[in-house]
Design a protein around this motif. Sequence first.
Motif, PDB file in Angstrom:
ATOM      1  N   MET A 162      -6.502  12.672  15.168  1.00 57.29           N
ATOM      2  CA  MET A 162      -5.373  11.795  14.860  1.00 57.29           C
ATOM      3  C   MET A 162      -5.133  11.779  13.355  1.00 57.29           C
ATOM      4  SD  MET A 162      -3.039   9.496  15.688  1.00 57.29           S
ATOM      5  CE  MET A 162      -3.403   8.900  17.342  1.00 57.29           C
ATOM      6  N   VAL A 163      -3.886  11.987  12.958  1.00 57.66           N
ATOM      7  CA  VAL A 163      -3.486  11.860  11.561  1.00 57.66           C
ATOM      8  C   VAL A 163      -2.730  10.546  11.406  1.00 57.66           C
ATOM      9  CG1 VAL A 163      -2.071  12.804   9.695  1.00 57.66           C
ATOM     10  CG2 VAL A 163      -3.365  14.342  11.178  1.00 57.66           C
ATOM     11  N   GLN A 164      -3.133   9.758  10.438  1.00 58.36           N
ATOM     12  CA  GLN A 164      -2.461   8.497  10.139  1.00 58.36           C
ATOM     13  C   GLN A 164      -1.698   8.639   8.820  1.00 58.36           C
ATOM     14  OE1 GLN A 164      -2.369   5.813  12.038  1.00 58.36           O
ATOM     15  NE2 GLN A 164      -4.063   6.075  13.470  1.00 58.36           N
ATOM     16  N   PHE A 165      -0.370   8.561   8.900  1.00 57.70           N
ATOM     17  CA  PHE A 165       0.442   8.500   7.689  1.00 57.70           C
ATOM     18  C   PHE A 165       0.461   7.042   7.248  1.00 57.70           C
ATOM     19  CE2 PHE A 165       1.978  12.293   9.807  1.00 57.70           C
ATOM     20  CZ  PHE A 165       2.114  13.192   8.756  1.00 57.70           C
ATOM     21  N   VAL A 166      -0.054   6.770   6.069  1.00 54.85           N
ATOM     22  CA  VAL A 166      -0.221   5.385   5.618  1.00 54.85           C
ATOM     23  C   VAL A 166       0.597   5.138   4.353  1.00 54.85           C
ATOM     24  CG1 VAL A 166      -1.860   3.662   4.769  1.00 54.85           C
ATOM     25  CG2 VAL A 166      -2.529   5.224   6.617  1.00 54.85           C
ATOM     26  N   GLY A 167       1.382   4.068   4.372  1.00 56.98           N
ATOM     27  CA  GLY A 167       2.110   3.653   3.179  1.00 56.98           C
ATOM     28  C   GLY A 167       1.165   2.926   2.240  1.00 56.98           C
ATOM     29  N   ALA A 168       1.025   3.456   1.024  1.00 58.82           N
ATOM     30  CA  ALA A 168       0.077   2.881   0.063  1.00 58.82           C
ATOM     31  C   ALA A 168       0.593   1.606  -0.587  1.00 58.82           C
ATOM     32  CB  ALA A 168      -0.245   3.910  -1.021  1.00 58.82           C
ATOM     33  N   GLY A 169       1.894   1.332  -0.426  1.00 53.24           N
ATOM     34  CA  GLY A 169       2.489   0.204  -1.130  1.00 53.24           C
ATOM     35  C   GLY A 169       3.111   0.650  -2.439  1.00 53.24           C
ATOM     36  N   SER A 170       3.712  -0.283  -3.133  1.00 53.66           N
ATOM     37  CA  SER A 170       4.538   0.043  -4.291  1.00 53.66           C
ATOM     38  C   SER A 170       3.764   0.255  -5.583  1.00 53.66           C
ATOM     39  CB  SER A 170       5.571  -1.074  -4.499  1.00 53.66           C
ATOM     40  OG  SER A 170       4.927  -2.338  -4.532  1.00 53.66           O
ATOM     41  N   GLY A 171       2.487  -0.041  -5.595  1.00 46.25           N
ATOM     42  CA  GLY A 171       1.718   0.161  -6.820  1.00 46.25           C
ATOM     43  C   GLY A 171       0.429  -0.630  -6.851  1.00 46.25           C
ATOM     44  N   ALA A 172       0.538  -1.952  -6.834  1.00 49.36           N
ATOM     45  CA  ALA A 172      -0.657  -2.791  -6.873  1.00 49.36           C
ATOM     46  C   ALA A 172      -1.561  -2.470  -5.680  1.00 49.36           C
ATOM     47  CB  ALA A 172      -0.271  -4.269  -6.853  1.00 49.36           C
ATOM     48  N   ALA A 173      -2.840  -2.285  -5.943  1.00 45.09           N
ATOM     49  CA  ALA A 173      -3.772  -1.862  -4.894  1.00 45.09           C
ATOM     50  C   ALA A 173      -3.856  -2.864  -3.746  1.00 45.09           C
ATOM     51  CB  ALA A 173      -5.152  -1.621  -5.493  1.00 45.09           C
ATOM     52  N   ASP A 174      -3.646  -4.142  -4.033  1.00 48.40           N
ATOM     53  CA  ASP A 174      -3.766  -5.148  -2.979  1.00 48.40           C
ATOM     54  C   ASP A 174      -2.459  -5.338  -2.198  1.00 48.40           C
ATOM     55  OD1 ASP A 174      -2.387  -6.384  -5.029  1.00 48.40           O
ATOM     56  OD2 ASP A 174      -3.594  -8.209  -5.033  1.00 48.40           O
ATOM     57  N   LEU A 175      -1.477  -4.466  -2.432  1.00 44.69           N
ATOM     58  CA  LEU A 175      -0.250  -4.527  -1.644  1.00 44.69           C
ATOM     59  C   LEU A 175      -0.248  -3.534  -0.488  1.00 44.69           C
ATOM     60  CD1 LEU A 175       2.658  -5.163  -4.192  1.00 44.69           C
ATOM     61  CD2 LEU A 175       1.788  -6.673  -2.404  1.00 44.69           C
ATOM     62  N   ILE A 176      -1.331  -2.814  -0.289  1.00 47.25           N
ATOM     63  CA  ILE A 176      -1.452  -2.034   0.933  1.00 47.25           C
ATOM     64  C   ILE A 176      -1.610  -3.018   2.088  1.00 47.25           C
ATOM     65  CG2 ILE A 176      -3.987  -1.807   0.840  1.00 47.25           C
ATOM     66  CD1 ILE A 176      -3.580   1.089   1.887  1.00 47.25           C
ATOM     67  N   THR A 177      -1.122  -2.646   3.270  1.00 51.54           N
ATOM     68  CA  THR A 177      -1.246  -3.553   4.401  1.00 51.54           C
ATOM     69  C   THR A 177      -2.697  -3.649   4.861  1.00 51.54           C
ATOM     70  OG1 THR A 177      -0.894  -1.811   6.047  1.00 51.54           O
ATOM     71  CG2 THR A 177       1.075  -2.929   5.196  1.00 51.54           C
ATOM     72  N   VAL A 178      -2.992  -4.690   5.611  1.00 48.49           N
ATOM     73  CA  VAL A 178      -4.341  -4.855   6.170  1.00 48.49           C
ATOM     74  C   VAL A 178      -4.682  -3.657   7.053  1.00 48.49           C
ATOM     75  CG1 VAL A 178      -5.776  -6.265   7.684  1.00 48.49           C
ATOM     76  CG2 VAL A 178      -4.234  -7.375   6.059  1.00 48.49           C
ATOM     77  N   ARG A 179      -3.723  -3.225   7.854  1.00 47.52           N
ATOM     78  CA  ARG A 179      -3.954  -2.066   8.720  1.00 47.52           C
ATOM     79  C   ARG A 179      -4.192  -0.809   7.889  1.00 47.52           C
ATOM     80  NH1 ARG A 179       0.626  -0.418  12.950  1.00 47.52           N
ATOM     81  NH2 ARG A 179       0.180  -2.549  13.624  1.00 47.52           N
ATOM     82  N   GLY A 208      -1.241  12.026  -5.307  1.00 49.80           N
ATOM     83  CA  GLY A 208      -1.849  11.613  -6.567  1.00 49.80           C
ATOM     84  C   GLY A 208      -0.890  11.387  -7.705  1.00 49.80           C
ATOM     85  N   SER A 209       0.339  11.911  -7.597  1.00 47.24           N
ATOM     86  CA  SER A 209       1.304  11.723  -8.675  1.00 47.24           C
ATOM     87  C   SER A 209       1.849  10.302  -8.733  1.00 47.24           C
ATOM     88  CB  SER A 209       2.470  12.703  -8.508  1.00 47.24           C
ATOM     89  OG  SER A 209       3.102  12.522  -7.248  1.00 47.24           O
ATOM     90  N   LEU A 210       1.717   9.558  -7.614  1.00 50.35           N
ATOM     91  CA  LEU A 210       2.316   8.221  -7.557  1.00 50.35           C
ATOM     92  C   LEU A 210       1.397   7.146  -6.972  1.00 50.35           C
ATOM     93  CD1 LEU A 210       5.910   9.210  -6.356  1.00 50.35           C
ATOM     94  CD2 LEU A 210       5.295   8.328  -8.605  1.00 50.35           C
ATOM     95  N   VAL A 211       0.494   7.504  -6.108  1.00 46.40           N
ATOM     96  CA  VAL A 211      -0.375   6.510  -5.470  1.00 46.40           C
ATOM     97  C   VAL A 211      -1.397   5.983  -6.474  1.00 46.40           C
ATOM     98  CG1 VAL A 211      -2.195   6.193  -3.753  1.00 46.40           C
ATOM     99  CG2 VAL A 211      -0.098   7.400  -3.136  1.00 46.40           C
ATOM    100  N   ASN A 212      -1.597   4.668  -6.460  1.00 48.20           N
ATOM    101  CA  ASN A 212      -2.575   4.049  -7.349  1.00 48.20           C
ATOM    102  C   ASN A 212      -3.986   4.533  -6.974  1.00 48.20           C
ATOM    103  OD1 ASN A 212      -4.262   2.344  -8.826  1.00 48.20           O
ATOM    104  ND2 ASN A 212      -2.980   0.553  -8.526  1.00 48.20           N
ATOM    105  N   PRO A 213      -4.697   5.186  -7.900  1.00 46.33           N
ATOM    106  CA  PRO A 213      -6.036   5.701  -7.569  1.00 46.33           C
ATOM    107  C   PRO A 213      -7.039   4.615  -7.229  1.00 46.33           C
ATOM    108  CG  PRO A 213      -5.588   5.895  -9.932  1.00 46.33           C
ATOM    109  CD  PRO A 213      -4.299   5.527  -9.275  1.00 46.33           C
ATOM    110  N   GLU A 214      -6.758   3.353  -7.584  1.00 45.09           N
ATOM    111  CA  GLU A 214      -7.654   2.253  -7.218  1.00 45.09           C
ATOM    112  C   GLU A 214      -7.806   2.136  -5.698  1.00 45.09           C
ATOM    113  OE1 GLU A 214      -6.724  -1.508  -8.942  1.00 45.09           O
ATOM    114  OE2 GLU A 214      -6.439  -0.689 -10.947  1.00 45.09           O
TER     115      GLU A 214
END
Length: 251
Positions: free
Chosen positions: A1-18, A33-39
């Motif tokens: 299974m591949v899960q496409f996950v939205g990382a959120g707009s920037g702040a690491a704690d804005l990713i969803t719980v899921r 890596g060009s846009l996702v927060n490495p945190e």
Amino acid sequence: MVQFVGAGSGAADLITVRGQRLLMEADVIIYAGSLVNPELLEYKKDSAEVYNSAYMTLEEVIEVMVSAHQENKKIVRLHTGDPCLYGAIKEQMDELVKHDIPYEVCPGVSSFCGAAAALQAEYTLPNVSQSVIITRMAGRTPVPEKEEIAKLASHQATMVIFLSTGLLEQLQVELMKGGYPADTKAAIVYKATWPDEKVYRCTVDTLAQTAKDNNVTKTALIVVGNVLEGEYDRSELYNPAFATMFREASK
């Protein structure tokens, strides 16, 4: 299974719980890596394999997915914001179908939502604008002729413009060509919800100069429209004289 996950707009704690749970469970993570927060990678388990898609082609990404699937590994494809906007996920999903690999999508907080939060704005104000046009300028990636900025601007709706920070001189010409008065309120939101977020308020005819003055060349959203003016009609939903299925109108 591949899960496409939205990382959120920037702040690491804005990713969803899921999304966070899927990231923690993943055996293989392919992240933009060009846009996702490495945190966000701090959520991964120590044994997880990590690939930065900024250095990869579509074919290389799919090769990693196919190999990991054959080894029965859990795979997360981590995209910035919400994958449905400029995420180039359709081509990946089509390739997964060819390889008979199942996939799901976990939504994320888009940067256009993060920009509204930064601006403390509501994109849909009564009697001002009830529509939001999300678009981009034509650059190395073309835009269909029917979706040219000038044509969309003719609606005078709220506009949120992605991937166009390096084309602001042309953008402001197209916006005014489409019907926005030169003094229409606009804003440049740099890295919405990141620690170094910046908001620059201006007008349509000063977009390019505002970006130049503040050395903004990329990673910014442009917001245009009368919703930034501050004047609007009160919502009928909470008007005492307006009845709903939950309460009666007062006299």
